[in-house]
Design an enzyme around this catalytic site. Sequence first.
Site, PDB file in Angstrom:
ATOM      1  N   LYS A  41       0.912  -1.165  -0.026  1.00  0.00           N
ATOM      2  CA  LYS A  41       0.233  -0.008   0.154  1.00  0.00           C
ATOM      3  C   LYS A  41       1.080   1.215   0.125  1.00  0.00           C
ATOM      4  O   LYS A  41       1.780   1.369   0.881  1.00  0.00           O
ATOM      5  CB  LYS A  41      -0.702   0.026   1.386  1.00  0.00           C
ATOM      6  CG  LYS A  41      -1.755   1.161   1.457  1.00  0.00           C
ATOM      7  CD  LYS A  41      -2.912   0.952   2.208  1.00  0.00           C
ATOM      8  CE  LYS A  41      -2.416   1.214   3.755  1.00  0.00           C
ATOM      9  NZ  LYS A  41      -2.330   2.999   3.645  1.00  0.00           N
ATOM     10  N   LYS A  70      -7.353   8.096  -0.698  1.00  0.00           N
ATOM     11  CA  LYS A  70      -8.977   8.482  -0.073  1.00  0.00           C
ATOM     12  C   LYS A  70      -9.385   9.721  -0.813  1.00  0.00           C
ATOM     13  O   LYS A  70      -9.469  10.649  -0.010  1.00  0.00           O
ATOM     14  CB  LYS A  70      -8.756   8.937   1.335  1.00  0.00           C
ATOM     15  CG  LYS A  70      -7.961   7.521   2.073  1.00  0.00           C
ATOM     16  CD  LYS A  70      -7.979   7.764   3.469  1.00  0.00           C
ATOM     17  CE  LYS A  70      -7.414   6.453   4.366  1.00  0.00           C
ATOM     18  NZ  LYS A  70      -5.807   6.237   4.018  1.00  0.00           N
TER      19      LYS A  70
END
Length: 242
Positions: A41, A70
């Site tokens: 990630k 996000k």
Amino acid sequence: MSFDIRNPSPAERLILPLDLSSEAEARAIVDELGDSVHFYKLGYQFLYANGFSFAEALKAEGKHVFIDLKLLDIDNTVRGGIASLCRLKPDFITLHAYPQAMRAAVEGRTDPSVNLLAVTVLTSLDDEGLKEAGYKDIRTGELVIKRAHQALDAGIDGVVCSAVEASVIRNMVGPYLLLVTPGIRPKDAEGDDQRRVTTPSMAIENGSDYLVVGRPILNAKDRKAAALSIVSEITEALEKTK
């Protein structure tokens, strides 16, 4: 390396966040871990410092890549941002689970192999944190469930949620949403700044598909052994759920 994102192997279920500013340090960690970790990630800290070339390199090496930015903005910006990120062919991209943003992300996706994940409620938040943010009439678990429903309706592939809520979401949506769980800590690890945490075994038993485990691996004296230990725990938990 091609894999079935809906039916990953135990090792592929472990996601390691490279929350670093140094690409050289990230490269050293990836090389050290070798085949013990398949999924990485990359978030704000790494991508803002280094750009996206390392993500492309990981993909070229057969690793799986999770772009964790996000996204949340007006529809056109989210739509365009998702389209741009799809050129990298990451396995996961995150956005905040606001209905308009989720619908725009689905519209902007140009590659069906890219999976969109909606962040329900950050695992650093609890009920008091939500109140501070202005959510005074809803509890954390209630907001997570509401946003999971909205993600399913919008055509999102999965949600990021605490393992505490995973069992409720899994019972609610069945196999139709991937559940990605941060805030995973082995039994003897500290919780750090996470509030809604649980162990790898509990997360799998609650229905989580992928587990994000950072500091317990990155801060370990033997990172490879720490990663393999978590994969072993995942394997044992999967056997129990059969």
